[in-house]
Design a protein around this motif. Structure first.
Motif, PDB file in Angstrom:
ATOM      1  N   GLU A 137      16.441  50.550   9.077  1.00 40.60           N
ATOM      2  CA  GLU A 137      15.487  50.523   7.958  1.00 40.60           C
ATOM      3  C   GLU A 137      15.729  51.688   7.010  1.00 40.60           C
ATOM      4  N   ARG A 165      16.967  47.441   5.420  1.00 38.18           N
ATOM      5  CA  ARG A 165      16.954  46.047   5.875  1.00 38.18           C
ATOM      6  C   ARG A 165      17.059  46.041   7.394  1.00 38.18           C
ATOM      7  N   GLN A 213      25.664  44.459   2.231  1.00 43.82           N
ATOM      8  CA  GLN A 213      24.505  43.559   2.298  1.00 43.82           C
ATOM      9  C   GLN A 213      24.920  42.114   2.557  1.00 43.82           C
TER      10      GLN A 213
END
Length: 678
Positions: free
Chosen positions: A502, A507, A671
């Motif tokens: 996190e 994420r 990502q």
């Protein structure tokens, strides 16, 4: 340094001697005083008698002034013992006649003693009177004085001569009395005490009641007899207590079977006998299957009754062909010394299992016993008692691994396997301290979009630079209970990693953590999970707890209570390996779970045999559960699962378990949200 031993006879003799001497001396002193008094009285009487006898004669010769006759009379007087001199003085105190003789010389100390004893007797005087009365007034006319002087030193010497014999006689009497008393005391006192002491020395500590103290007729009604009787009572009580202690030390208190101590003694004798006669015998190690379930479900009282019944069955089975012992818990050992061949041992075990498998009725409960039996044969499987027991124990574990109600002979390979297990167990204890464990992650993918939706945390052991296969240490960790701290460590590492993701990637994806049966049964599991989530400040829904179906079935009521606590706290709950155990739809409907996983053994049958997988998917849809298929390895399996609307899958088709850095690089780098199939 211990005090030197002194015989009671010697002490007693000394006491008697000194006592006798003391009284002998005391008596002698009294006797001395009496003799002195008597002697003095006798001397005084003899002095008076002497002067009375010579008074008239000497008066006549003095009046006649017969010097010669007077001299003769005095010389006659001094011949008497102890008289030293005799003197006649006239009335004007002038010496008339004197007679004396040379006195003997005595030691100087006689002077003091003589004056002390006979000073008042050293001289006696008597006045001499004219033979006829004066005419007129008839008064006597003194014409002189007779003085007799005694040798008091000679008196003392005569007295000592008399007393010397008396003293010797007194001493002789005292010594004779001492000798007699010593013999009597030794015969009636010290000798019986010595016999008691000798009897005590002959007592065998192992059999005290077989060497009681003898009681003679002469002492059965006195203190020595009482002491001997009391000692015999103590020996009998000690023997009874010793027998009781021996029984406690060698017998199992519940079943009254021999315990390990007595078993080893019996085995040693059996081995010696078998060695002399050069023959074989068998040792059976018996462990009851599912005994823990009996104890947990029916209570320890019923469990104890069950063990007693099993003990009687085993005794009946072996009869007089050997002996049965209980090592503890639900473990028994049979020494079958009448079995001479392995085939004979196999036939005996088969027959014994038939007897053990008969249902047992305890109160209102019916129990169906089962057992796993390991067999060791002497001398092939061990030369000593400990080796035979250990090898039969290893064989029993091999039989138990093959299923319930099985038996197995010992093989050398079992020892090597057991040694490896012990070595692994020892290493596992240090693995956590040395930070040798690693967490690998296998992704879970949405089968429609190929997007990563979660991952499963899997424990790995990196020892000496190499990864130890999970199947090489997980079963051992579960058996020894080390799986509990290991499982807690995996949960903590997962919580810590969620926090790092996190912060680092902004994420996170849910992580599923496996909980073993022993860990799930641990009372602190729920509180540990909650505390770790709170410590690392992660959302509960990001941590999914995977429980095996077997863990749930051990105690379904307690399992439901724990799962409800976890679910109410927000944690995800998955049932792993569903369909491989004791699945029950009624239990499944009651379980507060969120996910159900299709085991890899059912996925591997796809697409040819999809009945079970279809059923699990249908149940998941009906119960509104998420379904995860694990072990997907090829496109055909994936296609079937997609066609039947399985939501999530994992397997080598997508990715093998990866270390943290590789997993992050593949699934969090730039990502990435979609994953190409491997």
């Amino acid at each position: 340094m211990p005090p030197q031993f002194k015989s009671l006879t010697w002490k007693q003799t000394n006491l008697v001697v000194f006592t006798a001497l003391f009284f002998a001396i005391a008596i002698f002193i009294v006797e001395l005083a009496l003799v002195v008094i008597t002697t003095k009285q006798q001397i005084q009487a003899s002095q008076q008698k002497l002067v009375n006898s010579v008074e008239q004669t000497i008066s006549n010769v003095v009046w006649a002034l017969d010097d010669k006759q007077t001299q003769q009379n005095l010389e006659g007087i001094i011949k008497i013992d102890d008289i030293r001199s005799a003197i006649i003085t006239l009335d004007d105190n002038s010496l008339y006649v004197e007679a004396s003789h040379q006195a003997k010389r005595y030691p100087t100390y006689y002077d003091s003693l003589s004056y002390l004893l006979f000073d008042e007797l050293k001289e006696i005087s008597r006045p001499l009177y004219r033979p006829h009365y004066f005419e007129g007034d008839k008064k006597q006319q003194q014409i002189g004085t007779l003085s007799i002087h005694y040798d008091i030193q000679a008196m003392t010497n005569n007295l000592f001569n008399r007393l010397q014999l008396s003293f010797i006689a007194t001493l002789a009497r005292a010594l004779l009395l001492t000798l007699v008393l010593t013999i009597v005391f030794h015969r009636f006192l010290t000798q019986p005490i010595a016999q008691i002491s000798e009897a005590i020395d002959n007592i065998d500590p192992e059999l005290p009641d077989e060497n009681l103290i003898p009681i003679t007729c002469a002492h059965k009604d006195d203190e020595l007899g009482l002491v001997s009787t009391k000692l015999n009572q103590i020996l009998l009580q000690f023997s009874q207590a010793q027998n009781k202690l021996r029984k406690m030390a060698t017998r199992d208190p519940l079943t009254n079977l021999p315990n390990r101590t007595l078993l080893l003694e019996t085995l040693s004798v059996t081995i010696q006998r078998a060695r002399v006669h050069k023959r074989q015998f068998a040792l059976l190690f018996i462990d009851l299957d599912r005994f823990k379930n009996v104890n947990d479900s029916l209570g320890h009282t019923i469990g104890d009754q069950f063990l007693v019944r099993i003990a009687r069955i085993l005794e009946s089975g072996i009869a007089d062909k050997g002996s049965v012992a209980r090592l503890g818990g639900d473990e028994f050992v049979i020494v079958a010394d009448d079995i001479k061949t392995p085939q004979h041992a196999a036939d005996f075990v088969e027959q014994l299992l038939k007897q053990l498998n008969m249902p047992i009725q305890l109160n209102e409960h019916t129990i169906h016993p089962a057992a796993s039996i390991g067999i060791a044969i002497y001398p092939e499987d061990g030369q000593g008692a400990e080796d035979l027991i250990r090898h039969a124990d290893i064989a029993m574990y091999s039989a138990k691994a093959a299923g319930s109600n099985q038996w197995a002979f010992f093989k050398q390979q079992m020892t090597e396997h057991a040694a490896l297990r012990l070595k692994t167990e020892a290493s596992l204890h240090n693995a956590l301290k040395r930070n040798e464990f690693r967490v690998y992650f296998q992704p879970k993918l949405d089968l429609k979009t190929n997007e990563i939706v979660g991952c499963e945390a899997l424990i790995r052991w990196q020892k000496d630079g190499k990864l130890v296969p999970p199947m090489a240490f997980i079963p051992i960790a579960e058996e020894t209970g080390i799986i509990i701290p290991i499982g807690r460590w995996v949960i903590e590492q997962s919580c810590k990693l969620l926090r790092e993701w996190e912060k680092k990637y902004n994420r996170v994806i849910p992580i599923a953590v496996n909980v073993a049966s022993q860990q799930f049964a641990d009372a602190s599991l729920v509180s540990d999970i909650k505390q770790l989530a709170l410590r690392y400040q992660i959302r509960p829904e990001l941590l999914e707890i995977e429980i095996t179906e077997t863990s749930l079935m051990n105690d379904i009521t307690q399992a439901i209570a724990k799962l409800e606590q976890l679910k109410s706290a927000g944690f995800g709950i998955a049932v792993d390996d569903f369909g491989t155990g004791y699945s029950s739809l009624s239990y499944l409907r009651r379980l507060p779970i969120t996910t159900m996983k299709i085991d890899r053994c059912f996925v591997s049958d796809l697409p040819h045999d999809g009945a079970i997988a279809s059923t699990i998917l249908m149940l998941g849809q009906q119960l509104n559960l998420d379904i995860v298929a694990e072990g997907i390895e090829n496109q055909a399996q994936l296609a079937w699962l997609q066609q039947h609307h399985c939501q999530v899958g994992q397997g080598f088709l997508f990715s093998k378990p990866l270390p943290q850095d590789e997993f992050e690089a593949r699934y969090f780098g730039e990502q990435q949200v979609k994953v190409e199939q491997a």
